[in-house]
Design a protein around this motif. Structure first.
Motif, mmCIF file in Angstrom:
data_model
loop_
_atom_site.group_PDB
_atom_site.id
_atom_site.type_symbol
_atom_site.label_atom_id
_atom_site.label_comp_id
_atom_site.label_asym_id
_atom_site.label_seq_id
_atom_site.Cartn_x
_atom_site.Cartn_y
_atom_site.Cartn_z
ATOM 1 N N THR A 266 22.343 38.146 -29.298
ATOM 2 C CA THR A 266 22.667 38.526 -27.925
ATOM 3 C C THR A 266 22.736 37.298 -27.034
ATOM 4 O OG1 THR A 266 20.344 38.899 -27.353
ATOM 5 C CG2 THR A 266 21.619 40.810 -28.145
ATOM 6 N N LEU A 267 23.413 37.470 -25.910
ATOM 7 C CA LEU A 267 23.559 36.406 -24.922
ATOM 8 C C LEU A 267 23.558 37.052 -23.552
ATOM 9 C CD1 LEU A 267 24.342 33.417 -24.136
ATOM 10 C CD2 LEU A 267 26.723 34.185 -24.267
ATOM 11 N N GLN A 268 22.812 36.488 -22.623
ATOM 12 C CA GLN A 268 22.787 37.000 -21.251
ATOM 13 C C GLN A 268 23.422 36.002 -20.293
ATOM 14 O OE1 GLN A 268 18.878 38.309 -19.919
ATOM 15 N NE2 GLN A 268 19.418 40.409 -20.461
ATOM 16 N N ALA A 269 24.079 36.547 -19.274
ATOM 17 C CA ALA A 269 24.688 35.707 -18.238
ATOM 18 C C ALA A 269 24.823 36.536 -16.977
ATOM 19 C CB ALA A 269 26.054 35.202 -18.684
ATOM 20 N N GLU A 270 24.907 35.833 -15.844
ATOM 21 C CA GLU A 270 25.125 36.560 -14.584
ATOM 22 C C GLU A 270 26.509 37.202 -14.558
ATOM 23 O OE1 GLU A 270 21.541 35.581 -14.238
ATOM 24 O OE2 GLU A 270 22.915 33.909 -14.628
ATOM 25 N N GLU A 271 27.513 36.518 -15.148
ATOM 26 C CA GLU A 271 28.876 37.057 -15.192
ATOM 27 C C GLU A 271 29.484 36.737 -16.550
ATOM 28 O OE1 GLU A 271 29.871 38.948 -12.857
ATOM 29 O OE2 GLU A 271 28.693 38.335 -11.102
ATOM 30 N N VAL A 272 30.449 37.566 -16.949
ATOM 31 C CA VAL A 272 31.206 37.305 -18.167
ATOM 32 C C VAL A 272 32.692 37.392 -17.844
ATOM 33 C CG1 VAL A 272 31.035 39.745 -18.901
ATOM 34 C CG2 VAL A 272 31.652 37.953 -20.570
ATOM 35 N N LEU A 273 33.424 36.384 -18.245
ATOM 36 C CA LEU A 273 34.877 36.329 -18.070
ATOM 37 C C LEU A 273 35.548 36.577 -19.413
ATOM 38 C CD1 LEU A 273 37.680 35.494 -16.904
ATOM 39 C CD2 LEU A 273 36.978 33.100 -17.251
ATOM 40 N N PHE A 274 36.415 37.583 -19.459
ATOM 41 C CA PHE A 274 37.229 37.803 -20.644
ATOM 42 C C PHE A 274 38.614 37.213 -20.389
ATOM 43 C CE2 PHE A 274 33.911 40.814 -21.606
ATOM 44 C CZ PHE A 274 33.844 40.805 -22.994
#
Length: 480
Positions: A266-274
């Motif tokens: 798993t990976l956490q981030a404030e935002e994810v860009l596809f």
């Protein structure tokens, strides 16, 4: 209703659907040729490029690249050693988008005499467009000569579990965000992915770049992706190749997004860009009323006319020939000239060099990836040229060995390649990767598009000491 209050039923010679740079160019050309022209826009006049793509992305990237260049120069490096002022960079970006207001673009449309209709334009049969305004008012436009579709493309999001509630970024959010996320995950390895990784890492995000394939920028020469990947890693980007995303989730409105990876991690981030591809904006265009399939790319010939019709034209991303703003504007100029000629029953020249034929979007397409280093190319890669059946030879040059590059900055790292057609003696493709090489690209474009013989290129003498001296070095290497 239109901005100028025209009636609900009206006719023009030409109706253009989409008022981005491509549609604007088409409308300008037909209006200038004496054909009455209307343009229809459902969002902001100026389109994707002006507000969510070319202009804001390059406004974000310019300070990043300038700082990187400055840090390569002794005597200047200490003065730019600190972090970028993110608030100032974002504010300058906002100014380039006119704060997402299109007043100046509307003023230009009015100044050239093109009628602007605000609303969603849909085909309603041959040479007919209905415009549904935001208030629900419907206007029917007739096109005596042609309808031009310039609706562009949209970002595609993968159908992963959790996407409907994860609120992922597309390229639009990535270029218009008003604050810097502490952590940003980017899914993809193409142009949008690497440019946004470059920008947001420099602005203070901790960026993780997740790439399903084995490298970056896989449509360019392999060394382009390798050099960009090396620099992204040096800048602090966590680059993970051969990594897929299986699921996304966001548990609360203000909470982080969690990505479940293909290997179970798993990976956490404030935002994810596809940044995972584009699709044509034709799903709500009324294509079914003229025998075409909604949601598909429009197949256009070299005059930009949709195949199987004598009145419908497609320019820009929507025809899937070359998804770049400058290529779409080129096609729009071609289409405008063709429509004007056909309106006068004039012969449309079908020769390769004709102003009525779009040929440069096949084998002479220039592109710049504004990363550090910049990656630029025009024409075919070595692999593409061989696959097309050409007998070619690649000639490579270390850009760092060129005097102008050494002066540009210490430890200059870059590479150049020209792909020579051995049977015809001209260039099929050119690639430059390195700081400051974007301004070299047009010389390569002229050489490739013009099929300039190598014997003539010997007499195009580059100035010393400039990076463009790489042309001499490439030609010397070719001749041995």
């Amino acid at each position: 209703m239109t901005d100028s209050g025209t009636p609900q039923h009206t006719e023009y010679d030409v109706v253009v659907i989409g008022a981005g740079p491509v549609g604007e160019n088409a409308a300008d050309r037909t209006q200038a040729a004496g054909l009455s022209t209307a343009i229809v826009e459902s969002e902001l006049v100026g389109g994707e490029c002006s507000y969510w793509a070319c202009m804001p992305s390059k406004a974000l990237l310019k300070p990043v690249l300038t700082q990187a260049d400055a840090r390569r120069l002794p005597g200047l490096a200490p003065a730019v050693s600190g972090p970028l002022d993110a608030a100032a960079v974002l504010a300058r970006r906002d100014s380039f988008t006119s704060h997402w207001k299109d007043d100046s673009q509307v003023e230009w449309v009015n100044s050239v005499g093109v009628a602007l209709h605000r609303g969603t334009g849909r085909l309603a049969g041959p040479r007919t467009v209905t415009v549904t305004a935001p208030d629900g008012t419907e206007t029917t436009l007739g096109a005596r000569q042609a309808v031009v579709v310039a609706t562009g493309s949209r970002a595609v999001l993968p159908g992963l579990p959790g996407m409907d509630t994860a609120r992922p970024w597309t390229s639009r959010e990535a270029t218009s965000a008003q604050s810097v996320p502490a952590r940003l995950a980017i899914v993809g390895g193409g142009v949008v992915a690497v440019e946004m990784a470059t920008a947001w890492q420099a602005l203070g995000s901790r960026v993780t770049l997740l790439v399903r394939g084995a490298g970056l920028l896989e449509r360019m020469e392999p060394f382009a992706g390798e050099l960009v990947a090396q620099r992204l890693g040096e800048a602090g980007v966590d680059l993970r190749l051969r990594t897929s995303v299986a699921e996304v989730s966001r548990d609360s409105e203000d909470g982080p997004v969690t990505l479940t990876l293909g290997d179970g991690g798993t990976l956490q981030a404030e935002e994810v860009l596809f940044a995972t591809g584009r699709a044509p904006r034709t799903e709500d265009l009324g294509l079914e009323t003229v025998g075409l399939e909604p949601g598909t790319w429009l197949d256009a010939d070299d005059s930009c006319r949709v195949k199987g019709t004598d009145w419908l034209y497609a320019v820009g991303d929507v025809n899937h020939r070359a998804l770049l703003t400058h290529q779409g504007k080129y096609q729009a100029r071609i289409a405008g000239a063709v429509i004007a000629a056909r309106a006068q029953d004039a012969d449309v020249d079908a020769s390769p060099w004709s102003p009525h034929q779009a040929t440069a979007d096949h084998a002479a397409v220039p592109q710049v990836v504004f990363t550090d280093p910049e990656a630029t190319s025009v024409g075919l890669t070595l692999a593409e040229a061989r696959a097309a059946g050409h007998r070619v030879r690649a000639v490579d040059q270390d850009l760092g060995s060129v005097a102008g590059a050494a002066l540009y900055g210490d430890d200059y790292t870059g590479r150049a390649r020209m792909v020579v057609d051995e049977d015809h003696g001209f260039l099929r493709g050119v690639t430059f990767v390195g700081p400051g090489v974007s301004e070299l690209l047009h010389s390569a474009t002229v050489a490739v598009a013009g099929e300039v013989p190598l014997d003539r290129l010997w007499h195009a003498v580059p100035a010393y000491p400039t990076i463009s001296e790489v042309w001499l070095r490439l030609l010397e290497a070719y001749r041995g």
